[in-house]
Design a protein around this motif. Structure first.
Motif, PDB file in Angstrom:
ATOM      1  N   SER A  25       0.828  -1.225   0.000  1.00 65.47           N
ATOM      2  CA  SER A  25       0.000   0.000   0.000  1.00 65.47           C
ATOM      3  C   SER A  25       0.855   1.265   0.000  1.00 65.47           C
ATOM      4  CB  SER A  25      -0.927   0.000   1.224  1.00 65.47           C
ATOM      5  OG  SER A  25      -1.744  -1.138   1.222  1.00 65.47           O
ATOM      6  N   LEU A  26       1.576   1.448  -1.081  1.00 65.95           N
ATOM      7  CA  LEU A  26       2.523   2.570  -1.158  1.00 65.95           C
ATOM      8  C   LEU A  26       1.824   3.926  -1.168  1.00 65.95           C
ATOM      9  CD1 LEU A  26       4.921   1.022  -3.806  1.00 65.95           C
ATOM     10  CD2 LEU A  26       5.626   1.754  -1.520  1.00 65.95           C
ATOM     11  N   GLY A  27       0.637   4.011  -1.742  1.00 60.52           N
ATOM     12  CA  GLY A  27      -0.020   5.316  -1.855  1.00 60.52           C
ATOM     13  C   GLY A  27       0.902   6.296  -2.567  1.00 60.52           C
ATOM     14  N   ALA A  28       1.133   7.467  -1.957  1.00 62.93           N
ATOM     15  CA  ALA A  28       2.038   8.458  -2.564  1.00 62.93           C
ATOM     16  C   ALA A  28       3.497   8.137  -2.281  1.00 62.93           C
ATOM     17  CB  ALA A  28       1.705   9.848  -2.026  1.00 62.93           C
ATOM     18  N   ALA A  98       1.800   7.488  -6.161  1.00 65.04           N
ATOM     19  CA  ALA A  98       0.447   7.794  -6.671  1.00 65.04           C
ATOM     20  C   ALA A  98       0.163   9.277  -6.481  1.00 65.04           C
ATOM     21  CB  ALA A  98      -0.587   6.960  -5.916  1.00 65.04           C
ATOM     22  N   VAL A 100      -2.399  12.733  -6.514  1.00 65.84           N
ATOM     23  CA  VAL A 100      -3.712  13.357  -6.397  1.00 65.84           C
ATOM     24  C   VAL A 100      -3.705  14.549  -7.348  1.00 65.84           C
ATOM     25  CG1 VAL A 100      -5.202  14.659  -4.837  1.00 65.84           C
ATOM     26  CG2 VAL A 100      -3.965  12.668  -3.991  1.00 65.84           C
ATOM     27  N   ARG A 136      -3.703   7.130 -10.091  1.00 66.27           N
ATOM     28  CA  ARG A 136      -4.516   6.992  -8.875  1.00 66.27           C
ATOM     29  C   ARG A 136      -4.519   5.519  -8.444  1.00 66.27           C
ATOM     30  NH1 ARG A 136      -9.947  10.401 -10.303  1.00 66.27           N
ATOM     31  NH2 ARG A 136     -10.157   8.844 -11.958  1.00 66.27           N
ATOM     32  N   ASN A 138      -3.013   2.558  -5.699  1.00 64.97           N
ATOM     33  CA  ASN A 138      -2.392   2.238  -4.415  1.00 64.97           C
ATOM     34  C   ASN A 138      -1.644   0.917  -4.554  1.00 64.97           C
ATOM     35  OD1 ASN A 138      -1.756   2.432  -1.698  1.00 64.97           O
ATOM     36  ND2 ASN A 138      -3.686   1.542  -1.011  1.00 64.97           N
ATOM     37  N   PRO A 155      -5.690  -3.261  -5.408  1.00 66.28           N
ATOM     38  CA  PRO A 155      -7.077  -3.731  -5.362  1.00 66.28           C
ATOM     39  C   PRO A 155      -7.856  -3.275  -6.598  1.00 66.28           C
ATOM     40  CG  PRO A 155      -6.469  -2.639  -3.307  1.00 66.28           C
ATOM     41  CD  PRO A 155      -5.354  -2.401  -4.271  1.00 66.28           C
ATOM     42  N   GLY A 156      -8.668  -4.170  -7.128  1.00 69.38           N
ATOM     43  CA  GLY A 156      -9.497  -3.818  -8.279  1.00 69.38           C
ATOM     44  C   GLY A 156      -8.794  -3.961  -9.613  1.00 69.38           C
ATOM     45  N   ARG A 157      -7.557  -4.493  -9.592  1.00 73.94           N
ATOM     46  CA  ARG A 157      -6.793  -4.631 -10.837  1.00 73.94           C
ATOM     47  C   ARG A 157      -6.096  -5.991 -10.866  1.00 73.94           C
ATOM     48  NH1 ARG A 157      -5.782   0.771 -12.642  1.00 73.94           N
ATOM     49  NH2 ARG A 157      -6.416   2.238 -11.015  1.00 73.94           N
ATOM     50  N   GLU A 158      -5.805  -6.475 -12.091  1.00 70.48           N
ATOM     51  CA  GLU A 158      -4.975  -7.666 -12.230  1.00 70.48           C
ATOM     52  C   GLU A 158      -3.536  -7.278 -11.894  1.00 70.48           C
ATOM     53  OE1 GLU A 158      -6.061 -10.732 -12.959  1.00 70.48           O
ATOM     54  OE2 GLU A 158      -8.121  -9.960 -13.073  1.00 70.48           O
TER      55      GLU A 158
ATOM     56  N   GLU B 103     -13.257  -4.824  -2.561  1.00 71.37           N
ATOM     57  CA  GLU B 103     -12.073  -5.701  -2.519  1.00 71.37           C
ATOM     58  C   GLU B 103     -11.138  -5.316  -1.375  1.00 71.37           C
ATOM     59  OE1 GLU B 103     -10.053  -6.558  -6.155  1.00 71.37           O
ATOM     60  OE2 GLU B 103     -11.897  -7.005  -7.226  1.00 71.37           O
ATOM     61  N   ARG B 159     -13.848  -3.935 -10.270  1.00 75.62           N
ATOM     62  CA  ARG B 159     -12.963  -3.893 -11.450  1.00 75.62           C
ATOM     63  C   ARG B 159     -13.598  -3.108 -12.597  1.00 75.62           C
ATOM     64  NH1 ARG B 159      -8.519  -8.205 -10.766  1.00 75.62           N
ATOM     65  NH2 ARG B 159      -8.679  -8.263  -8.501  1.00 75.62           N
ATOM     66  N   VAL B 162     -13.152   0.577 -11.609  1.00 77.93           N
ATOM     67  CA  VAL B 162     -11.751   1.000 -11.766  1.00 77.93           C
ATOM     68  C   VAL B 162     -11.428   1.180 -13.254  1.00 77.93           C
ATOM     69  CG1 VAL B 162      -9.348   0.238 -11.521  1.00 77.93           C
ATOM     70  CG2 VAL B 162     -10.919   0.046  -9.586  1.00 77.93           C
ATOM     71  N   MET B 234      -5.460   8.294   2.255  1.00 73.74           N
ATOM     72  CA  MET B 234      -5.265   7.475   1.048  1.00 73.74           C
ATOM     73  C   MET B 234      -3.840   7.626   0.519  1.00 73.74           C
ATOM     74  SD  MET B 234      -8.930   7.674  -0.985  1.00 73.74           S
ATOM     75  CE  MET B 234      -9.007   9.456  -1.157  1.00 73.74           C
ATOM     76  N   MET B 235      -3.288   8.836   0.584  1.00 79.30           N
ATOM     77  CA  MET B 235      -1.905   9.029   0.126  1.00 79.30           C
ATOM     78  C   MET B 235      -0.936   8.238   0.988  1.00 79.30           C
ATOM     79  SD  MET B 235      -1.611  12.972  -1.176  1.00 79.30           S
ATOM     80  CE  MET B 235      -1.633  13.637   0.449  1.00 79.30           C
ATOM     81  N   GLY B 237      -1.560   5.363   1.914  1.00 78.29           N
ATOM     82  CA  GLY B 237      -1.798   3.965   1.558  1.00 78.29           C
ATOM     83  C   GLY B 237      -2.918   3.311   2.350  1.00 78.29           C
ATOM     84  N   ALA B 242     -10.420  -1.001  -3.644  1.00 76.45           N
ATOM     85  CA  ALA B 242     -10.322  -0.609  -5.055  1.00 76.45           C
ATOM     86  C   ALA B 242     -10.542   0.882  -5.287  1.00 76.45           C
ATOM     87  CB  ALA B 242     -11.335  -1.407  -5.865  1.00 76.45           C
ATOM     88  N   LEU B 245      -7.813   6.403  -3.615  1.00 73.95           N
ATOM     89  CA  LEU B 245      -7.236   7.483  -4.438  1.00 73.95           C
ATOM     90  C   LEU B 245      -8.045   7.797  -5.702  1.00 73.95           C
ATOM     91  CD1 LEU B 245      -3.496   6.453  -4.048  1.00 73.95           C
ATOM     92  CD2 LEU B 245      -4.431   8.646  -3.314  1.00 73.95           C
TER      93      LEU B 245
END
Lengths: 162, 290
Positions: A25-28, A98, A100, A136, A138, A155-158, B103, B159, B162, B234-235, B237, B242, B245
């Motif tokens: 969860s790197l975020g920024a 990431a 903003v 955008r 994470n 999350p939400g991606r392959e 997710e 998904r 996103v 969120m920045m 992490g 999903a 950010l």
């Protein structure tokens, strides 16, 4: 595979087969990944902010937290494993940062992190050969020892590779 | 927008907040509240008292002498954390369930709201209106409560949303929620807030935290502080899966919050430090926070 988790501000180095480094969860934040093609040693720093003037005390306790102190500490840690930039063969990749979309620029910390990391790397004569930064997303990044293979997930991606 | 009947039914089935939580929220909604009122409410609630004392006596706080009363715990935990943890405890059935429709894992909603609450309070120091300082924390704790209700209706959709946001089909995750459900987590959260009879300021924050410019004028600075606090979380992490950010920042925040890039870095840093300390204390030797 043994996974070594790097929290925010942590840096890690390994040259053992069967080990991998992971920053979640790197975020920024930015993961600076350095692989020594000569030795198979890999190092990673999970950077949170560009500049240690925010907290010199924190920089002393955990230099990996800031770009301006973390990269020097990472390269120093890799020396213990026989990796030295003077001998060449260091491959650098960046993941995270990431962003903003703030028209006022104030919240663009991800972009400032990436820029700060690059400026420090340039002082060592290094630069990223590949990067997966911005957007955008994470990201969570995992790097395998010896092969230097990098996997990224969010999350939400392959998952994908860099 | 109107909330679909099925989702309204889920909101009506949420059990009421405890009397202690309701009293705490009404106390902190008053900018001139007395800390003693908070102590009195918590001290009357045995479960809350036990939880807070366990936290303050955890390794993370490193105290040499055990703390055995709520009054003595206040200087170490702070009023904000006491209120925040109390609210989390009273609504743990919502905060700790996994948000499968985003997710994200069990506990992610709580850690996100906690980090956003800490950040919103830090951001509020730079607000033109300083009276919002204390209620920002509670607003941060509550802001995403609507996700706990709509998550189940979003299963299988993250998904698609996103991809839609990446391709420009949706401007942000909120628009995706609206396209799929006909409502979003802000509107549903506001309905939960009404169900719990939260003060108007908190209901406004829950409803408008992604579009703070639409908040009633008297609650707008508060909505902007929580809006920005959520971005700081969120920045760092700490999101809810999903959607992390995948929102737009309202650039007009500068009319309510005067903060420079350097000051924001300090906010990010301070937030991270306090967040790690609290999480470490809350999860000390436990599987879940509550």
């Amino acid at each position: 595979m043994k996974t070594i988790l790097l929290g925010v501000g942590d840096l890690g180095v390994t040259n053992k087969p069967g080990e991998e480094l992971q920053a979640q969860s790197l975020g920024a934040g930015v993961a600076v990944i350095v692989a020594d093609s000569r030795t198979g040693c890999i190092g990673m720093d999970h950077i949170a902010l560009p500049d240690s003037t925010v907290s010199l005390r924190r920089a002393e306790e955990k230099p990996g937290y800031f770009a301006d102190t973390g990269i020097a500490a990472l390269l120093e840690a890799m020396k213990v494993f026989g990796s030295n930039i003077s001998e060449g063969g260091m491959i650098v990749k960046l993941v995270g940062g990431a962003n903003v979309m703030d028209p006022n620029s104030t919240f663009n910390i991800g972009r400032r992190n990436v820029q700060a990391v690059k400026e420090v790397l340039w002082k060592y004569g290094l630069g990223p050969v590949a990067e997966d930064v911005g957007g955008r997303v994470n990201r969570t990044v995992t790097v395998e020892s010896i092969t230097g293979k990098i996997r990224i997930s969010a999350p939400g991606r392959e998952a994908w590779e860099l | 927008m109107t909330i679909p009947n099925e989702i309204s039914g889920s909101i009506n089935n949420i059990r009421p907040m405890s009397q202690s939580a309701n009293r705490l929220m009404n106390i902190v909604a008053d900018p001139e509240y007395d800390c003693q009122d908070i102590i009195d409410v918590v001290a009357m609630d045995a479960v809350l008292t036990a939880k807070l004392l366990r936290m303050v006596n955890s390794v993370a706080f490193g105290l040499r002498v055990p703390i055995d009363t709520v009054a003595r715990a206040v200087p170490y935990l702070g009023e904000r954390m006491i209120v925040g943890v109390s609210l989390g405890l009273c609504a743990s059935h919502l905060y700790n369930k996994p948000l499968t429709g985003y997710e994200s894992e069990e506990g992610a909603l709580w850690t996100h709201c906690l980090r956003a609450a800490i950040a919103a309070r830090e951001i509020a120091r730079y607000a033109n209106d300083k009276t919002i300082l204390d209620v920002t924390y509670t607003g941060g704790v509550m802001h995403d409560i609507g996700k706990s209700v709509i998550s189940i209706y979003l299963e299988g959709s993250p998904r698609k949303i996103v991809q839609g946001a990446d391709s420009g089909k949706f401007t942000d995750y909120i628009e995706g929620e609206r396209q799929i459900l006909g409502t979003d987590h802000c509107e549903v959260g506001a309905a939960v807030a009404a169900h719990w009879r939260l003060p108007a300021s908190l209901t406004a924050v829950v409803r408008h935290h992604h579009e703070p410019g639409n908040s009633p004028q008297e609650h707008r600075a508060l909505a902007y502080a929580v809006h920005l606090g959520e971005f700081v979380a969120m920045m760092g992490g700490t999101g809810t899966g999903a959607d992390t950010l995948m929102y737009r920042i309202d650039e007009n925040y500068k009319d309510y919050i005067s903060i420079s890039a350097k000051e924001l870095e300090l906010v990010v840093f301070n937030t991270g430090q306090e967040y790690e300390k609290i999480v470490s204390a809350m999860f000390d030797g436990q599987e879940t926070a509550f």
